[in-house]
Design a protein around this motif. Structure first.
Motif, PDB file in Angstrom:
ATOM      1  N   ILE A  25       0.842  -1.202   0.000  1.00  0.00           N
ATOM      2  CA  ILE A  25       0.000   0.000   0.000  1.00  0.00           C
ATOM      3  C   ILE A  25       0.873   1.246   0.000  1.00  0.00           C
ATOM      4  N   VAL A  26       1.872   1.268   0.871  1.00  0.00           N
ATOM      5  CA  VAL A  26       2.772   2.423   0.939  1.00  0.00           C
ATOM      6  C   VAL A  26       3.490   2.608  -0.395  1.00  0.00           C
ATOM      7  N   TYR A  27       3.996   1.534  -0.970  1.00  0.00           N
ATOM      8  CA  TYR A  27       4.699   1.645  -2.256  1.00  0.00           C
ATOM      9  C   TYR A  27       3.760   2.166  -3.345  1.00  0.00           C
ATOM     10  N   LYS A  28       2.586   1.569  -3.445  1.00  0.00           N
ATOM     11  CA  LYS A  28       1.664   1.917  -4.523  1.00  0.00           C
ATOM     12  C   LYS A  28       1.199   3.367  -4.428  1.00  0.00           C
ATOM     13  N   VAL A  29       0.922   3.830  -3.229  1.00  0.00           N
ATOM     14  CA  VAL A  29       0.387   5.186  -3.062  1.00  0.00           C
ATOM     15  C   VAL A  29       1.483   6.249  -3.167  1.00  0.00           C
ATOM     16  N   VAL A  30       2.659   5.982  -2.620  1.00  0.00           N
ATOM     17  CA  VAL A  30       3.677   7.021  -2.514  1.00  0.00           C
ATOM     18  C   VAL A  30       4.726   6.945  -3.620  1.00  0.00           C
ATOM     19  N   PHE A  31       5.223   5.759  -3.923  1.00  0.00           N
ATOM     20  CA  PHE A  31       6.402   5.654  -4.772  1.00  0.00           C
ATOM     21  C   PHE A  31       6.146   5.144  -6.181  1.00  0.00           C
ATOM     22  N   ALA A  32       5.038   4.483  -6.428  1.00  0.00           N
ATOM     23  CA  ALA A  32       4.821   3.810  -7.706  1.00  0.00           C
ATOM     24  C   ALA A  32       4.704   4.801  -8.858  1.00  0.00           C
ATOM     25  N   ARG A  33       5.353   4.435  -9.950  1.00  0.00           N
ATOM     26  CA  ARG A  33       5.240   5.164 -11.199  1.00  0.00           C
ATOM     27  C   ARG A  33       4.744   4.181 -12.249  1.00  0.00           C
ATOM     28  N   PRO A  34       4.138   4.674 -13.291  1.00  0.00           N
ATOM     29  CA  PRO A  34       3.705   3.745 -14.345  1.00  0.00           C
ATOM     30  C   PRO A  34       4.915   3.037 -14.952  1.00  0.00           C
ATOM     31  N   LEU A  35       4.901   1.721 -14.907  1.00  0.00           N
ATOM     32  CA  LEU A  35       5.986   0.912 -15.440  1.00  0.00           C
ATOM     33  C   LEU A  35       5.417  -0.157 -16.360  1.00  0.00           C
ATOM     34  N   PRO A  36       6.245  -0.636 -17.287  1.00  0.00           N
ATOM     35  CA  PRO A  36       5.814  -1.794 -18.072  1.00  0.00           C
ATOM     36  C   PRO A  36       5.597  -2.996 -17.149  1.00  0.00           C
ATOM     37  N   LEU A  37       4.829  -3.947 -17.629  1.00  0.00           N
ATOM     38  CA  LEU A  37       4.408  -5.075 -16.803  1.00  0.00           C
ATOM     39  C   LEU A  37       5.589  -5.856 -16.226  1.00  0.00           C
ATOM     40  N   LEU A  38       6.606  -6.138 -17.026  1.00  0.00           N
ATOM     41  CA  LEU A  38       7.743  -6.921 -16.546  1.00  0.00           C
ATOM     42  C   LEU A  38       8.514  -6.174 -15.461  1.00  0.00           C
ATOM     43  N   LYS A  39       8.731  -4.889 -15.641  1.00  0.00           N
ATOM     44  CA  LYS A  39       9.424  -4.104 -14.623  1.00  0.00           C
ATOM     45  C   LYS A  39       8.599  -4.018 -13.345  1.00  0.00           C
ATOM     46  N   ILE A  65       5.212  -3.348  12.296  1.00  0.00           N
ATOM     47  CA  ILE A  65       3.797  -3.262  11.917  1.00  0.00           C
ATOM     48  C   ILE A  65       3.151  -1.969  12.423  1.00  0.00           C
ATOM     49  N   PRO A  66       3.369  -1.565  13.676  1.00  0.00           N
ATOM     50  CA  PRO A  66       2.800  -0.265  14.093  1.00  0.00           C
ATOM     51  C   PRO A  66       3.324   0.912  13.269  1.00  0.00           C
ATOM     52  N   ILE A  67       4.582   0.854  12.869  1.00  0.00           N
ATOM     53  CA  ILE A  67       5.136   1.933  12.048  1.00  0.00           C
ATOM     54  C   ILE A  67       4.470   1.954  10.677  1.00  0.00           C
ATOM     55  N   LEU A  68       4.266   0.785  10.082  1.00  0.00           N
ATOM     56  CA  LEU A  68       3.600   0.728   8.780  1.00  0.00           C
ATOM     57  C   LEU A  68       2.151   1.197   8.881  1.00  0.00           C
ATOM     58  N   ILE A  69       1.465   0.831   9.957  1.00  0.00           N
ATOM     59  CA  ILE A  69       0.087   1.287  10.157  1.00  0.00           C
ATOM     60  C   ILE A  69       0.061   2.812  10.314  1.00  0.00           C
ATOM     61  N   GLY A  70       0.989   3.351  11.082  1.00  0.00           N
ATOM     62  CA  GLY A  70       1.084   4.805  11.232  1.00  0.00           C
ATOM     63  C   GLY A  70       1.367   5.497   9.912  1.00  0.00           C
ATOM     64  N   THR A  71       2.199   4.888   9.092  1.00  0.00           N
ATOM     65  CA  THR A  71       2.504   5.455   7.780  1.00  0.00           C
ATOM     66  C   THR A  71       1.273   5.494   6.894  1.00  0.00           C
ATOM     67  N   VAL A  72       0.498   4.424   6.897  1.00  0.00           N
ATOM     68  CA  VAL A  72      -0.731   4.385   6.096  1.00  0.00           C
ATOM     69  C   VAL A  72      -1.720   5.440   6.597  1.00  0.00           C
ATOM     70  N   ILE A  73      -1.839   5.596   7.901  1.00  0.00           N
ATOM     71  CA  ILE A  73      -2.743   6.608   8.462  1.00  0.00           C
ATOM     72  C   ILE A  73      -2.298   8.010   8.055  1.00  0.00           C
ATOM     73  N   LEU A  74      -1.000   8.276   8.130  1.00  0.00           N
ATOM     74  CA  LEU A  74      -0.490   9.591   7.714  1.00  0.00           C
ATOM     75  C   LEU A  74      -0.728   9.839   6.226  1.00  0.00           C
ATOM     76  N   MET A  75      -0.611   8.800   5.412  1.00  0.00           N
ATOM     77  CA  MET A  75      -0.888   8.956   3.981  1.00  0.00           C
ATOM     78  C   MET A  75      -2.349   9.306   3.749  1.00  0.00           C
ATOM     79  N   ILE A  76      -3.238   8.669   4.486  1.00  0.00           N
ATOM     80  CA  ILE A  76      -4.670   8.951   4.354  1.00  0.00           C
ATOM     81  C   ILE A  76      -4.954  10.400   4.752  1.00  0.00           C
ATOM     82  N   VAL A  77      -4.389  10.843   5.874  1.00  0.00           N
ATOM     83  CA  VAL A  77      -4.587  12.225   6.325  1.00  0.00           C
ATOM     84  C   VAL A  77      -4.047  13.209   5.295  1.00  0.00           C
TER      85      VAL A  77
END
Length: 98
Positions: A25-39, A65-77
């Motif tokens: 979730i963190v990768y997809k929301v924050v860091f992901a860029r459009p890439l070809p399927l194989l990449k 796990i608490p850090i990842l949950i906190g990160t997701v909450i901060l992303m939502i906010v």
């Protein structure tokens, strides 16, 4: 909360699944860029492999796990605030132009 924490420390695959989902979730929301399927497949395989290191840290007692949950909450906010700012700017722009 203690029961969930105990289950996460006892269930190897459960903890790994939670870490993997939250990290994806963190990768997809924050860091992901459009890439070809194989990449994209290579990136997610690296993510799957890297989550084992996070699982080791979790099993050693680090609060992964608490850090990842906190990160997701901060992303939502942050997303909510960004949407509110865009909406306010659009309203302000509409009021200024006749």
């Amino acid at each position: 909360m203690a029961a969930i924490n105990a289950w996460l420390h006892q269930s190897f695959w459960g903890a790994y699944g939670v870490i993997l989902v939250l990290t994806a979730i963190v990768y997809k929301v924050v860091f992901a860029r459009p890439l070809p399927l194989l990449k994209q497949l290579i990136v997610y395989l690296a993510l799957v492999a890297g989550c084992f290191l996070l699982l080791v840290f979790h099993l050693l007692g680090f609060p992964i796990i608490p850090i990842l949950i906190g990160t997701v909450i901060l992303m939502i906010v942050a997303r909510i605030r960004m949407a509110m700012t865009v909406k306010q700017n659009a309203e302000r722009h509409n009021q200024e132009s006749p």
